[in-house]
Design an enzyme around this catalytic site. Structure first.
Site, PDB file in Angstrom:
ATOM      1  N   GLU A   1      -8.145 -10.816   4.104  1.00 54.61           N
ATOM      2  CA  GLU A   1      -6.930 -10.381   4.797  1.00 54.61           C
ATOM      3  C   GLU A   1      -6.179 -11.564   5.424  1.00 54.61           C
ATOM      4  O   GLU A   1      -4.954 -11.559   5.505  1.00 54.61           O
ATOM      5  CB  GLU A   1      -7.309  -9.353   5.874  1.00 54.61           C
TER       6      GLU A   1
ATOM      7  N   THR B   1      10.236  -3.997  -0.890  1.00 54.29           N
ATOM      8  CA  THR B   1       8.977  -4.608  -0.448  1.00 54.29           C
ATOM      9  C   THR B   1       7.763  -3.755  -0.786  1.00 54.29           C
ATOM     10  O   THR B   1       6.629  -4.198  -0.630  1.00 54.29           O
ATOM     11  CB  THR B   1       9.029  -4.944   1.053  1.00 54.29           C
TER      12      THR B   1
HETATM   13  C1  DMJ Z   1       3.099  -2.753   1.599  1.00 54.24           C
HETATM   14  O1  DMJ Z   1       3.236  -1.520   2.177  1.00 54.24           O
HETATM   15  C2  DMJ Z   1       4.387  -3.509   1.619  1.00 54.24           C
HETATM   16  O2  DMJ Z   1       4.301  -4.526   0.702  1.00 54.24           O
HETATM   17  C3  DMJ Z   1       4.714  -4.074   2.964  1.00 54.24           C
HETATM   18  O3  DMJ Z   1       5.848  -4.895   2.939  1.00 54.24           O
HETATM   19  C4  DMJ Z   1       3.581  -4.830   3.566  1.00 54.24           C
HETATM   20  N1  DMJ Z   1       2.333  -4.624   2.990  1.00 54.24           N
HETATM   21  C5  DMJ Z   1       1.964  -3.491   2.260  1.00 54.24           C
HETATM   22  C6  DMJ Z   1       0.895  -3.814   1.240  1.00 54.24           C
HETATM   23  O4  DMJ Z   1       0.060  -4.816   1.577  1.00 54.24           O
END
Ligand code: DMJ
Length: 650
Positions: free
Chosen positions: A512, A623
């Protein structure tokens, strides 16, 4: 008289004697097996499920292996008559239906042909409004490998082959890598495994617990069953050409997904990137107005969070009361940069497809606040108070709490067809400051982007920050200027470092967070940072770097990851994260995250796909890896028609 008996010997019995023997045998049979027919009708769902699983394990042949029925068999009167294959199947489907909430899903689970139209609530073809019917055929993005989609489970892509960003080596690369199709299909099989187990044990709930085979729901979903895995994973199914599964998900969304009449405290950010983003992508792909309506419905529920003195939204909003607030732990009531800064792509696109400017106005307000506020050394702290408009604690990060804000600056510019210059300028300024103040090289030459706290570098990088390898590279590939080479160098360097964090763990999966010190490089040192929860960011960078450079190593690294996921994270009932990537046999965490289907498997699949599948000059990924079309470059942008002025409309 002699007759030839069943085994070819002469039989010495007369017919009266034969009748008597037959009667005695029949009585004996009834005494031995009659109890079976007297079992109670109502087995209960769990029991039926166990029976079904037994059949499933044993293979299709064992499923109700009935002998052909005699013409006089009492088919319609005896509900326990084991030979009535159809009746028993329908019974099991009806009971599974209680579990799935969906008769058709249950039918599919036992591998039965579609239910007769009368048993389906509303067949999709009939209920699809004309807008969808018109677009549905033309909107399939390039689909996959029809040869291996043998049970009618494929879509027909009509997208033309288009080489992205002037790169013309894809086809040569495809030929050079003979095994690429098998790799892509392996990832597709992983998706099927993840989806089918979610469907079996957690359908309509948010996520699956593969070890305990029951649903899971994190607090980000407001403790309500919102079908997060369905909404998040549906565009991946679509891209992979898993049509049957896609239709089940679409059907569930139509019949079950609603935020009305529930009182859930939702995360504005998570709801936006997963649910609004997911619906918008599906709308772009299909033109099905269902998804546009749902996206708008969800976004409308988030709007009360924007009622603050600055227009910077709160983190949480109640879907019923509209009451909004921030997390108690976030620096004196602050909102979080990565949360309020990761709404722009979805809200801007929503305005364009609905013709309602409100959503874009909301995110433009956030943009203006961030543009005008003074930034310490050109950097953005992770916390901002929505009432005072002042920064909270001076923590900066390209990982947790900061990450996707920077991503959305570049991508807002890309999404606008490179016309939103303000966004590109803000991106360049921010990334130059980050390169100067937060990007470092370890003694052994590993590039990393460190968190910064009160002017002190932590020399720690989150897994979350691994997406930035792709982000730097995308920034380089889309504008030629004096920073281009540096961006690309940093992008490649960070991606390489994230790969190192993976291969330095015995599981070949990354922790992590990892640190850089005299003692170690690219390694987690504290127990609470050694877990891996199926995150996608490293694979996202492999994918982007692959598309931009066609360097074979990115595909090789992606394949290493697939093998590691299969070895350590796969279980008979889905995929789990790991508690400690440094153990040879790590414990599993019993959660199949929805982003595993939305992002991790999508990026891996695309890594092994042709460049013409979602080309980067036509699509920009939100994202949560939901691709959104680029304005002016993509026919699937589907902007709402501008209404004619009243005088012209006749
Ligand atoms: C996802 O939900 C998206 O990528 C977000 O921006 C951050 N991280 C998680 C996955 O790790």
């Amino acid at each position: 008289m002699y007759r030839i008996g069943p085994i070819g010997r002469k039989s010495n019995f007369h017919s009266r004697e034969k009748c008597l023997i037959g009667l005695v045998l029949a009585t004996l049979c009834f005494l031995c097996f009659g109890g079976i027919f007297l079992l109670p009708d109502n087995f209960g769902s769990e029991r039926v499920l166990r029976v079904y699983k037994h059949f499933q394990k044993a293979g299709p042949e064992i499923f109700i292996p009935a002998p052909p029925l005699a013409a006089h068999a009492p088919r319609d009167e005896d509900p326990h008559f084991m030979g009535d294959r159809q009746r028993l199947q329908q019974k099991i489907i009806a009971e599974l239906g209680d579990i799935f909430d969906e008769p058709q899903a249950a039918a599919d689970a036992v591998g039965q042909a579609p239910l007769p139209a009368a048993q389906q609530e509303q067949p999709m073809e009939q209920e699809a409004p004309p807008e969808m019917a018109a677009h549905h055929r033309v909107s399939m993005p390039a689909s996959d490998d029809t040869t291996l989609n043998n049970n009618n489970n494929h879509l027909h892509g009509e997208q033309q082959l288009k080489l992205p960003m002037g790169m013309g080596r894809e086809l040569a690369a495809e030929h050079a890598d003979a095994g690429i199709k098998e790799k892509r299909l392996k990832v597709k099989e992983m998706m099927e495994h993840a989806w089918h187990n979610y469907k079996l044990y957690a359908w309509g709930k948010n996520e699956l617990r593969p070890l305990s085979q029951r649903p899971h729901s994190g607090s980000i979903f407001g403790s309500y069953d919102l079908g997060a895995t369905i909404v998040d994973g549906l565009d991946t199914l679509y891209i992979m050409g898993l049509e049957k599964e896609y239709k089940e998900g679409r059907d569930w969304i139509e019949r079950r997904f609603s935020l009305d009449n529930i009182s859930a405290e939702l995360s504005v950010f998570e709801t936006n990137i997963r649910f609004v983003g997911g619906m918008l992508t599906l709308y772009a792909f299909t033109g099905d107005p269902l998804y546009k309506e749902k996206a708008q419905h969800i976004a409308d529920k988030l709007l009360p969070a924007f009622q603050t003195p600055t227009g910077i939204p709160y983190a949480l909003v109640n879907t019923k009361t509209g009451m909004a607030k921030n997390y108690g732990w976030a620096s004196g009531g602050s909102s979080i940069l990565s949360e309020f800064g990761t709404l722009h792509l979805e809200f801007a696109y929503l305005s364009d497809i609905t013709g309602n400017p409100l959503y874009r106005e909301r995110v433009q307000t956030i943009r203006q606040v961030l543009k005008e506020i003074e930034k310490p050394k050109g950097l953005y702290p992770n916390f901002l108070n929505p009432k005072t408009g002042k920064w909270g604690q001076q923590h900066m990060s390209l990982g947790a709490l900061g990450d996707s804000y920077y991503e959305y600056l570049l991508k807002a510019w890309l999404q606008s067809g490179q016309t939103d210059e303000e966004a590109r300028e803000m991106y360049d300024e921010a990334m130059l400051a980050i390169m100067d103040k937060m990007v470092r090289t370890s003694p052994n030459g590993l590039t990393y982007v460190s968190d910064l706290k009160f002017d002190r570098l932590e020399h720690k990088m989150d897994h979350l920050a691994c997406f930035s390898g792709g982000l730097f590279a995308l920034g380089a590939a889309t504008r030629q200027n004096q920073h281009t080479d540096k961006y690309m160098e940093v992008g490649k360097g960070i991606t390489n470092t994230c790969h190192e964090s993976y291969i330095r763990a015995p599981t070949q999966l990354g922790p992590e967070a990892f640190r850089f010190s005299d003692a170690a490089e690219a390694r987690a040192l504290r127990s609470q940072e050694k877990y891996y929860i199926l995150r996608p960011e490293t694979f996202e960078s492999y994918f982007v770097l692959w598309r931009l450079t066609h360097d074979q190593k990115y595909r090789d690294w992606g394949w290493e990851a697939v093998l590691a996921l299969e070895k350590h994270c796969r279980t008979p009932h889905g995929y789990c994260g790991l508690r400690n990537v440094y153990q040879q046999e790590p414990q599993k965490d019993d959660v199949q995250q929805s982003f595993f289907l939305a992002e991790t498997l999508k990026y891996l699949y695309l890594l092994f796909s042709d460049d013409s599948v979602l080309p980067l000059d036509e699509w920009v990924f939100n994202t949560e890896a939901h691709p959104l079309p680029i304005k002016g470059a993509n026919i699937y942008y589907r902007k709402a028609p501008v209404p004619l002025p009243a005088s012209n409309a006749s």
